[in-house]
Write a protein that holds these residues in place. Structure first.
Motif, PDB file in Angstrom:
ATOM      1  N   VAL A   4      25.539  12.974  42.847  1.00 20.22           N
ATOM      2  CA  VAL A   4      24.852  13.590  41.435  1.00 20.22           C
ATOM      3  C   VAL A   4      24.210  12.279  41.024  1.00 20.22           C
ATOM      4  CG1 VAL A   4      24.655  14.909  39.574  1.00 20.22           C
ATOM      5  CG2 VAL A   4      25.877  15.788  41.546  1.00 20.22           C
ATOM      6  N   GLU A   5      25.011  11.506  40.481  1.00 20.03           N
ATOM      7  CA  GLU A   5      24.471  10.665  39.656  1.00 20.03           C
ATOM      8  C   GLU A   5      23.470   9.449  40.499  1.00 20.03           C
ATOM      9  OE1 GLU A   5      26.339   6.831  36.874  1.00 20.03           O
ATOM     10  OE2 GLU A   5      27.439   7.459  38.627  1.00 20.03           O
ATOM     11  N   GLN A   6      23.615   9.116  41.396  1.00 17.07           N
ATOM     12  CA  GLN A   6      22.673   8.550  42.399  1.00 17.07           C
ATOM     13  C   GLN A   6      21.469   9.086  42.513  1.00 17.07           C
ATOM     14  OE1 GLN A   6      23.019   5.015  43.246  1.00 17.07           O
ATOM     15  NE2 GLN A   6      24.789   5.510  41.918  1.00 17.07           N
ATOM     16  N   GLU A   7      21.425  10.440  42.711  1.00 14.80           N
ATOM     17  CA  GLU A   7      20.357  11.405  43.045  1.00 14.80           C
ATOM     18  C   GLU A   7      19.507  11.297  41.522  1.00 14.80           C
ATOM     19  OE1 GLU A   7      17.561  14.557  43.198  1.00 14.80           O
ATOM     20  OE2 GLU A   7      19.169  14.303  42.006  1.00 14.80           O
ATOM     21  N   ALA A   8      20.282  11.667  40.794  1.00  9.55           N
ATOM     22  CA  ALA A   8      19.820  11.568  39.272  1.00  9.55           C
ATOM     23  C   ALA A   8      18.871  10.195  38.893  1.00  9.55           C
ATOM     24  CB  ALA A   8      20.493  11.952  38.120  1.00  9.55           C
ATOM     25  N   LEU A   9      19.656   9.165  39.251  1.00  9.91           N
ATOM     26  CA  LEU A   9      18.710   7.955  38.748  1.00  9.91           C
ATOM     27  C   LEU A   9      17.450   7.900  39.764  1.00  9.91           C
ATOM     28  CD1 LEU A   9      21.945   5.396  38.544  1.00  9.91           C
ATOM     29  CD2 LEU A   9      20.321   6.226  36.996  1.00  9.91           C
ATOM     30  N   SER A  10      17.673   8.110  41.171  1.00  9.22           N
ATOM     31  CA  SER A  10      16.633   8.092  41.970  1.00  9.22           C
ATOM     32  C   SER A  10      15.204   8.933  41.376  1.00  9.22           C
ATOM     33  CB  SER A  10      16.784   8.595  43.335  1.00  9.22           C
ATOM     34  OG  SER A  10      17.971   7.805  44.036  1.00  9.22           O
ATOM     35  N   MET A  11      15.659  10.071  40.873  1.00 10.24           N
ATOM     36  CA  MET A  11      14.699  10.998  40.540  1.00 10.24           C
ATOM     37  C   MET A  11      14.105  10.473  39.129  1.00 10.24           C
ATOM     38  SD  MET A  11      14.859  15.305  39.791  1.00 10.24           S
ATOM     39  CE  MET A  11      16.707  14.896  38.722  1.00 10.24           C
ATOM     40  N   ALA A  12      14.778   9.579  38.240  1.00 11.78           N
ATOM     41  CA  ALA A  12      14.321   8.951  37.094  1.00 11.78           C
ATOM     42  C   ALA A  12      13.225   7.939  37.432  1.00 11.78           C
ATOM     43  CB  ALA A  12      15.318   8.346  36.323  1.00 11.78           C
ATOM     44  N   ASP A  13      13.725   7.109  38.599  1.00 18.03           N
ATOM     45  CA  ASP A  13      12.694   6.143  38.937  1.00 18.03           C
ATOM     46  C   ASP A  13      11.390   6.684  39.442  1.00 18.03           C
ATOM     47  OD1 ASP A  13      14.729   4.219  38.211  1.00 18.03           O
ATOM     48  OD2 ASP A  13      15.265   3.800  40.090  1.00 18.03           O
ATOM     49  N   TYR A  14      11.718   7.775  40.210  1.00 20.42           N
ATOM     50  CA  TYR A  14      10.611   8.341  40.757  1.00 20.42           C
ATOM     51  C   TYR A  14       9.429   8.800  39.578  1.00 20.42           C
ATOM     52  CZ  TYR A  14       7.587  12.140  43.567  1.00 20.42           C
ATOM     53  OH  TYR A  14       6.524  12.662  43.845  1.00 20.42           O
ATOM     54  N   PHE A  15       9.932   9.353  38.435  1.00 22.30           N
ATOM     55  CA  PHE A  15       9.175   9.610  37.358  1.00 22.30           C
ATOM     56  C   PHE A  15       8.736   8.490  36.668  1.00 22.30           C
ATOM     57  CE2 PHE A  15      11.770  13.703  36.936  1.00 22.30           C
ATOM     58  CZ  PHE A  15      10.742  14.558  37.382  1.00 22.30           C
ATOM     59  N   SER A  16       9.167   7.478  36.533  1.00 25.01           N
ATOM     60  CA  SER A  16       8.802   6.228  35.924  1.00 25.01           C
ATOM     61  C   SER A  16       7.771   5.716  36.901  1.00 25.01           C
ATOM     62  CB  SER A  16      10.217   5.000  35.886  1.00 25.01           C
ATOM     63  OG  SER A  16      10.854   5.625  34.948  1.00 25.01           O
ATOM     64  N   SER A  17       7.980   5.451  38.168  1.00 30.31           N
ATOM     65  CA  SER A  17       6.899   5.023  39.076  1.00 30.31           C
ATOM     66  C   SER A  17       5.565   5.715  39.050  1.00 30.31           C
ATOM     67  CB  SER A  17       7.506   4.895  40.473  1.00 30.31           C
ATOM     68  OG  SER A  17       6.407   4.582  41.499  1.00 30.31           O
ATOM     69  N   GLY A  18       5.829   6.890  38.964  1.00 30.49           N
ATOM     70  CA  GLY A  18       4.343   7.862  38.879  1.00 30.49           C
ATOM     71  C   GLY A  18       3.658   7.731  37.651  1.00 30.49           C
ATOM     72  N   ILE A  19       4.325   7.534  36.590  1.00 36.32           N
ATOM     73  CA  ILE A  19       3.709   7.443  35.060  1.00 36.32           C
ATOM     74  C   ILE A  19       3.126   6.084  35.201  1.00 36.32           C
ATOM     75  CG2 ILE A  19       4.325   6.926  32.790  1.00 36.32           C
ATOM     76  CD1 ILE A  19       6.582   9.209  33.040  1.00 36.32           C
ATOM     77  N   MET A  20       3.815   5.214  35.763  1.00 34.33           N
ATOM     78  CA  MET A  20       3.108   3.611  35.849  1.00 34.33           C
ATOM     79  C   MET A  20       1.965   3.583  36.679  1.00 34.33           C
ATOM     80  SD  MET A  20       6.466   0.985  35.568  1.00 34.33           S
ATOM     81  CE  MET A  20       7.476   1.556  36.770  1.00 34.33           C
ATOM     82  N   ARG A  21       1.913   4.309  37.675  1.00 33.94           N
ATOM     83  CA  ARG A  21       0.886   4.309  38.710  1.00 33.94           C
ATOM     84  C   ARG A  21      -0.357   5.305  37.762  1.00 33.94           C
ATOM     85  NH1 ARG A  21       2.945   6.370  44.245  1.00 33.94           N
ATOM     86  NH2 ARG A  21       0.842   5.880  44.849  1.00 33.94           N
ATOM     87  N   GLN A  22      -0.052   6.222  37.240  1.00 33.58           N
ATOM     88  CA  GLN A  22      -1.103   6.741  36.545  1.00 33.58           C
ATOM     89  C   GLN A  22      -1.807   6.415  35.285  1.00 33.58           C
ATOM     90  OE1 GLN A  22       0.252  10.842  34.733  1.00 33.58           O
ATOM     91  NE2 GLN A  22      -1.853  11.679  35.256  1.00 33.58           N
TER      92      GLN A  22
END
Length: 249
Positions: free
Chosen positions: A225-243
């Motif tokens: 659960v923890e590893q998946e949540a961190l991956s999801m957090a990075d997904y959101f950060s990456s999308g925001i930085m790209r936008q």
């Protein structure tokens, strides 16, 4: 790690492993596996590292990513997003234990957990409207409330109620995928839906193992659960930085 086409990359000013992993379509962990002697928090300019690019990577002739305009702003977002999602799963974990073991701290833990949707929404409020942030907070609050009721129903053997709550939980995940994908072109609805579904599946495994008294499986599920949540957090950060690249200059 097997890689038929490794790249030798020289660390430049402003580089960080998250930035490099996104550019080369790989992961921070994969870079560290190939370069066990580097300090991910203190990259030395001029150091050569080995990178195994992902299959979707198409580099320039020099295979160099664009320089990171303001790495500290990127790092701040990444750290804040990761911390908020870490707190999401840790306080959920504490509530799971409290409900399963009928502890006296359940109300206090619930109240603390329900602060988390607003903590996550506050990060999104830096880039999106107040209405958008409030909508995210409401959906995350519903996610937690449904999850709490589901754990209780499973503990008490109320199968029919648990089935109904499970359907509501996944419907809420669909709404979150719709909400996030509607605000950012780099948030893909299907990718988000799969990540959220995996989050629910792993949490359900964690709950089931805990209630069965299989603590080894319970802890293993929580680690995932923890590893998946961190991956999801990075997904959101990456999308925001790209936008919003202008906000990181």
């Amino acid at each position: 790690m097997n890689c038929g086409n490794t790249i030798s990359y020289v660390i430049r000013k402003g580089d960080n492993l998250f930035h490099l992993s996104k550019y080369f379509h790989t992961t921070v962990n994969a870079i560290l596996a190939l370069n066990p002697n580097i300090d991910p928090y203190d990259l030395t300019i001029g150091t050569a590292i080995i990178i195994c690019p992902g299959e979707n990577f198409v580099g320039s002739g020099h295979s160099n990513p664009p320089s990171c305009p303001n790495p500290q702003k990127q790092i701040t977002l990444i750290n804040d997003m990761r911390l908020a999602w870490e707190q999401h799963i840790y306080w959920t974990r504490l509530l799971l234990v409290s409900i399963a073991e009928r502890l006296k701290d359940q109300e206090a833990v619930t109240n603390r957990l329900l602060q988390n949707p607003h903590d996550i929404a506050d990060i999104f409020a830096r880039f999106y409207s107040e209405n958008t942030a409030n909508h995210i907070a409401r959906l995350l609050t519903q996610h937690l409330q449904i999850g709490s009721a589901l754990i209780t129903a499973l503990r008490d053997g109320k199968t029919a109620e648990a089935d109904t709550l499970t359907r509501q939980w996944y419907a809420n995940a669909d709404m979150m995928a719709d909400a996030f994908s509607s605000i950012n072109p780099f948030f893909n609805r299907e990718e988000l839906r799969q990540m959220l579904y995996k989050h629910l599946q792993l949490t359900t495994q964690e709950v089931t193992a805990r209630l069965a008294g299989n603590y080894e499986a319970d802890i293993d599920a929580f680690n995932r659960v923890e590893q998946e949540a961190l991956s999801m957090a990075d997904y959101f950060s990456s999308g925001i930085m790209r936008q919003f690249p202008q906000k990181f200059s």
